[in-house]
Design an enzyme around this catalytic site. Structure first.
Site, mmCIF file in Angstrom:
data_model
loop_
_atom_site.group_PDB
_atom_site.id
_atom_site.type_symbol
_atom_site.label_atom_id
_atom_site.label_comp_id
_atom_site.label_asym_id
_atom_site.label_seq_id
_atom_site.Cartn_x
_atom_site.Cartn_y
_atom_site.Cartn_z
ATOM 1 N N ASP A 1 11.412 28.242 -3.931
ATOM 2 C CA ASP A 1 12.712 28.655 -3.404
ATOM 3 C C ASP A 1 13.556 27.418 -3.039
ATOM 4 O OD1 ASP A 1 14.557 30.556 -2.567
ATOM 5 O OD2 ASP A 1 13.726 30.726 -0.546
ATOM 6 N N HIS B 1 22.180 33.258 5.027
ATOM 7 C CA HIS B 1 20.777 33.145 5.446
ATOM 8 C C HIS B 1 20.612 33.271 6.965
ATOM 9 C CE1 HIS B 1 20.825 30.843 1.581
ATOM 10 N NE2 HIS B 1 19.705 31.505 1.392
ATOM 11 N N SER C 1 17.763 39.401 4.766
ATOM 12 C CA SER C 1 17.422 39.839 6.133
ATOM 13 C C SER C 1 18.648 40.325 6.889
ATOM 14 C CB SER C 1 16.785 38.684 6.914
ATOM 15 O OG SER C 1 15.579 38.330 6.309
ATOM 16 N N ASN D 1 16.201 38.326 -1.763
ATOM 17 C CA ASN D 1 15.390 37.358 -1.021
ATOM 18 C C ASN D 1 15.274 37.748 0.453
ATOM 19 O OD1 ASN D 1 15.453 35.941 -3.387
ATOM 20 N ND2 ASN D 1 16.216 34.045 -2.508
ATOM 21 N N VAL D 2 14.046 37.760 0.945
ATOM 22 C CA VAL D 2 13.820 38.126 2.343
ATOM 23 C C VAL D 2 12.870 37.111 2.977
ATOM 24 C CG1 VAL D 2 13.083 39.954 3.911
ATOM 25 C CG2 VAL D 2 13.964 40.560 1.660
#
Ligand code: 13P
Length: 295
Positions: free
Chosen positions: A82, A178, A211, A230-231
Site C-alpha cells: 500500500d 484517510h 473508514s 481500502n480500510v
C-alpha cells in the site's frame, strides 16, 4: 490461493462489485480476513504499507504466512504493497512475492507521477505483479482534505495517465480522505465525477479512506464504479476494541484469549464488510475447484 490483484479486480469490474482491501499487520488480522473471505465466498485483498511493515508486519515474515493461509483458502487473495513512493522498496516487495504494488506519486508533479508509474508498471508486469497508482490526491480527514476540490482527480487527465502508464487499477480522489473524520460527519462523495471516470476509463477504480465513510456511501460508490475499498483505521479500531471489550468483561483474561478476541472481532467485521461491498458469494466451489462469477 494467492493471485494478482488485477485478476481479482478485473472480475469485480466486469461484474460491478467492490472488494475489501484491509490493511493488516499481524497473524490475527490476516487470518481473520482470509477466513472471513473464505466463509463468505468472497475475494479479499490484504495490504500493508511501508511504515506498517517497518513497525510490525515485516515482509520476510508475513509473506510466507499469507501464502500459506491463501493456499488453504478456496477464494482468491491478493497481497498489495500500500502507498509506496520508494522504487527500491517496491522492487524488493515484488521480489518477495507481493502480487500487487501501489506506486503513490500523487503528491508529485503530474509528469513525474506519470513517468515513475510507467517505470513501476514495466518492472512489475515483467515480474507477474500488477500495479495500482493514484491520480489526484486522497489526503487526510484530519486536515479536511476531503473537501479540497483542487485535490480531486481530473477525468480528462486520467484518460491520458491510464493510457500512457498501462496501470491496472486507479485510485481516485472523489471526496474521501484517510483516517477518522470529525465526529458525526461522513464524507460527501462526488458521485458525478466517479461516474464520469468509470465511463471514460472502464477499469478497476479504487476508493481510499474507506473508514468512517458510511455504508450508504460505500454501496453507492460500488454502484457507480468503485471496485476496491481500502480500510485501515476502522480495521485496527475493531481489533483494539475487541481486546478492550474482552478485558472489560474479564480483566483476568490471559494474552492468548485477548488475541483470540481481536481475531474474532476482525473476522466479524470483514464478513459484514464484504457483504456491504457486494463481493459475498461471488465465487462458487465446484468439485474443489474455484469458479469465478457465481454462475
Ligand atoms: P482509512 O484508514 O481511512 O481506512 O484509509 C485506508 C487507506 O486508504 C489505505 O490506503
Amino acid at each position: 490461493m494467492l493471485v494478482t490483484m488485477k485478476s481479482i479486480l478485473d472480475e469485480a469490474n466486469k461484474k460491478n462489485y467492490g472488494v475489501m482491501a484491509m490493511n493488516s499487520v499481524n497473524m490475527e488480522m490476516i487470518r481473520a480476513g482470509i477466513t472471513a473471505a473464505n466463509e463468505e465466498h468472497a475475494p479479499l485483498i490484504i495490504q500493508i504499507g511501508p511504515g506498517q511493515m517497518g513497525n510490525l508486519g515485516h515482509k520476510e515474515e508475513i509473506v510466507p504466512m499469507i501464502k500459506e493461509l491463501s493456499d488453504r483458502a478456496y477464494v482468491p487473495i491478493a497481497l498489495n504493497l500500500d502507498h509506496c513512493g520508494d522504487l527500491e522498496i517496491i522492487i524488493d516487495c515484488i521480489k518477495h512475492g507481493f502480487t500487487n504494488v501501489m506506486f503513490d506519486g500523487s503528491s508529485l508533479p503530474y509528469e513525474e507521477n506519470l513517468e515513475k508509474t510507467k517505470l513501476v508498471c514495466a518492472f512489475a508486469h515483467a515480474n507477474g505483479c500488477s500495479v495500482e497508482a493514484e491520480l489526484g490526491h486522497v489526503g487526510q480527514a484530519s486536515d479536511d482534505d476531503d473537501h479540497n476540490l483542487d485535490l480531486y482527480t481530473d477525468p480528462e487527465q486520467a484518460i491520458e495517465f491510464v493510457n500512457e502508464t498501462g496501470v491496472d487499477a486507479l485510485a481516485v480522489a472523489i471526496g474521501t480522505a484517510h483516517g477518522n473524520y470529525p465526529k458525526g460527519r461522513t464524507p460527501k462523495i462526488d458521485f458525478e465525477r466517479l461516474q464520469l471516470l468509470k465511463e471514460s476509463l472502464n477499469m478497476p477504480l479504487v476508493l481510499h479512506g474507506g473508514s468512517g465513510s458510511g455504508e450508504e456511501n460505500i454501496k453507492k460508490a460500488v454502484k457507480y464504479g468503485i471496485n476496491k475499498i481500502n480500510v485501515a483505521t476502522d480495521a485496527f479500531a475493531v481489533a483494539k476494541q475487541s481486546m478492550l471489550d474482552a478485558l472489560d468483561k474479564d480483566s483476568s483474561l490471559d494474552y492468548i484469549h485477548v488475541c483470540m478476541a481481536a481475531e474474532a472481532g476482525v473476522k466479524r467485521f470483514v464478513r459484514n464488510y464484504v457483504r456491504t461491498t457486494g463481493s459475498s458469494n461471488q465465487y462458487v466451489f465446484k468439485e474443489k475447484s474455484l469458479v469465478a462469477g457465481n454462475e
